[in-house]
Write an enzyme that holds these catalytic residues in place. Structure first.
Site, PDB file in Angstrom:
ATOM      1  N   CYS A 111       0.831  -1.205   0.000  1.00 30.21           N
ATOM      2  CA  CYS A 111       0.000   0.000   0.000  1.00 30.21           C
ATOM      3  C   CYS A 111       0.863   1.253   0.000  1.00 30.21           C
ATOM      4  CB  CYS A 111      -0.935  -0.012   1.207  1.00 30.21           C
ATOM      5  SG  CYS A 111      -2.092   1.378   1.262  1.00 30.21           S
ATOM      6  N   CYS A 210      -6.578  -3.906   6.896  1.00 26.56           N
ATOM      7  CA  CYS A 210      -7.760  -3.047   6.819  1.00 26.56           C
ATOM      8  C   CYS A 210      -8.865  -3.622   5.952  1.00 26.56           C
ATOM      9  CB  CYS A 210      -7.376  -1.653   6.334  1.00 26.56           C
ATOM     10  SG  CYS A 210      -6.857  -1.571   4.597  1.00 26.56           S
TER      11      CYS A 210
END
EC number: 2.8.1.13
Length: 376
Positions: A111, A210
């Site tokens: 990410c 997440c």
């Protein structure tokens, strides 16, 4: 050498605001330093309600609202950018594919590499911003010749340089980490947020991955990849049990093996190897996990690449310790030898090299050499 947040020239700064306390305080410090700051929250799910709720992640509707309220208090413009498609392709699909191939990925590194310091930074520069600011605990040091180095945070207990080891020198030139020089506890960061009137001061930290709503990684992978029964075997190849998908295991795993037959020596067994081709999981004693060397691919250097062998310290997990190694780039790969054997090293993990506190670079582990090689 100086840390970039201390530069006197005001910059146009895009502050990535996750909705948590760290990114909010980082944005506030950047604004207080005189920079022209704009806040942005990254919408990373086409259906944000499917991600964590209750302040456990960084991708929920609640988080975007918290980020907006923080920006209002700081007094900076705020936007929400939809990067859901890019996130799904570069992070979520990569995560699934890596596990399917028998590797153990770190989605936070991916990410940072693909979203926060590629897609976000590219867009920021196209819009005329000078830097992207985040709440990571790490430092960018500017040398007298203008070159930049990534260093560990002043407080090792909060250091997050491992997940930033994928950044190259061009990305470092536009990175700002206002919390990196802070030698304070998390409680003091929260107290600062409260003094600034930021409602996220008491918000819990995010945990786990997440995009896995309930924290059940194995369940998430089973839904994506389907159940595929296979054998659990020992080092000799003798069948000890079965599993419902090799992707549900990681090298070094001890719990959840569900092997009815005890080991001959009565000691615990660990996952030694995962073979997606045969759908076989091999288990054995802890000593068989000792790794003496590894080969890593796709190296990314935080500055100039090393030109020969060198002695460094290496970190193999986001919250792991350091170990001494000798490393050398060879034909586009990184060859690493450990001074002392280490355990639980899995293909797909990132190895990050350090020279003191300076991040030299990172690479993805492709294969390992063990002191006592396991045979499937």
């Amino acid at each position: 050498m100086t840390d970039t947040p201390q530069r006197t020239r005001p910059l146009r700064v895009l502050a990535a605001m996750s909705g948590g306390v760290d990114s909010a305080v980082a944005a506030a410090r950047a604004a207080e330093a005189g920079h022209d700051v704009t806040g942005v929250h990254l919408a990373l799910s086409a259906n944000p309600q499917s991600f964590r709720t209750g302040a456990r992640g960084c991708c929920t509707i609640e988080d975007s609202r918290d980020a907006r309220r923080a920006a209002d208090v700081i007094g900076i413009p705020f936007y929400v950018w939809d990067l859901a498609d890019r996130f799904r392709e570069d992070v979520v699909e990569d995560f699934v594919a890596e596990y399917e191939a028998g590797r153990t990925p770190n989605p936070c590194l991916r990410c940072n590499e693909k979203i926060k310091f590629a897609a976000l930074l590219d867009k920021a520069l196209a819009l005329g911003f000078d830097a992207v600011c985040t709440g990571h605990y790490a430092k960018v040091i500017v040398n007298e010749d203008g070159s930049r180095e990534l260093h560990r945070a002043s407080d090792m207990a909060k250091d997050q340089s491992y997940v930033l080891g994928v950044l190259d020198d061009k990305q470092l030139a536009h990175a700002m980490f206002p919390l990196g020089d802070t030698v304070t506890t998390k409680d003091e960061i929260r107290a600062e947020a409260e003094r600034r009137g930021l409602a996220v001061a008491k918000k819990p930290d995010s945990h786990d991955i997440c995009f896995i709503a309930d924290g059940d990684t194995q369940g998430f992978l089973a839904k994506r990849l389907g159940k595929a029964e296979g054998d659990i075997v020992d080092e000799s190849g003798a069948k000890l049990g079965t599993h419902e998908g090799a992707y549900g295991f990681t090298i070094g795993q001890r719990k959840g093996l569900r092997i009815g037959t005890p080991a001959a020596d009565g000691k615990p067994r660990y996952v030694l190897d995962i073979s997606p081709v045969s759908n076989t999981v091999t288990v054995g004693p802890a000593a068989a996990l000792d790794v003496t060397a590894l080969t890593a691919i796709k190296p990314r250097w935080c500055g100039a690449a090393p030109t020969g062998p060198g002695t460094y310290t290496a970190q193999l997990r986001a919250h792991g310790g350091e170990t001494e190694v000798t490393a050398e780039p060879v034909d586009g790969e990184l060859r690493v030898t450990f001074t002392e054997p280490v355990r639980g090293v899995a293909p797909g993990q990132a190895i990050v090299l350090y020279d003191g506190t300076r991040v030299v670079g990172s690479a993805t582990i492709a294969s390992t050499t063990r002191a006592a090689a396991a045979t499937a």
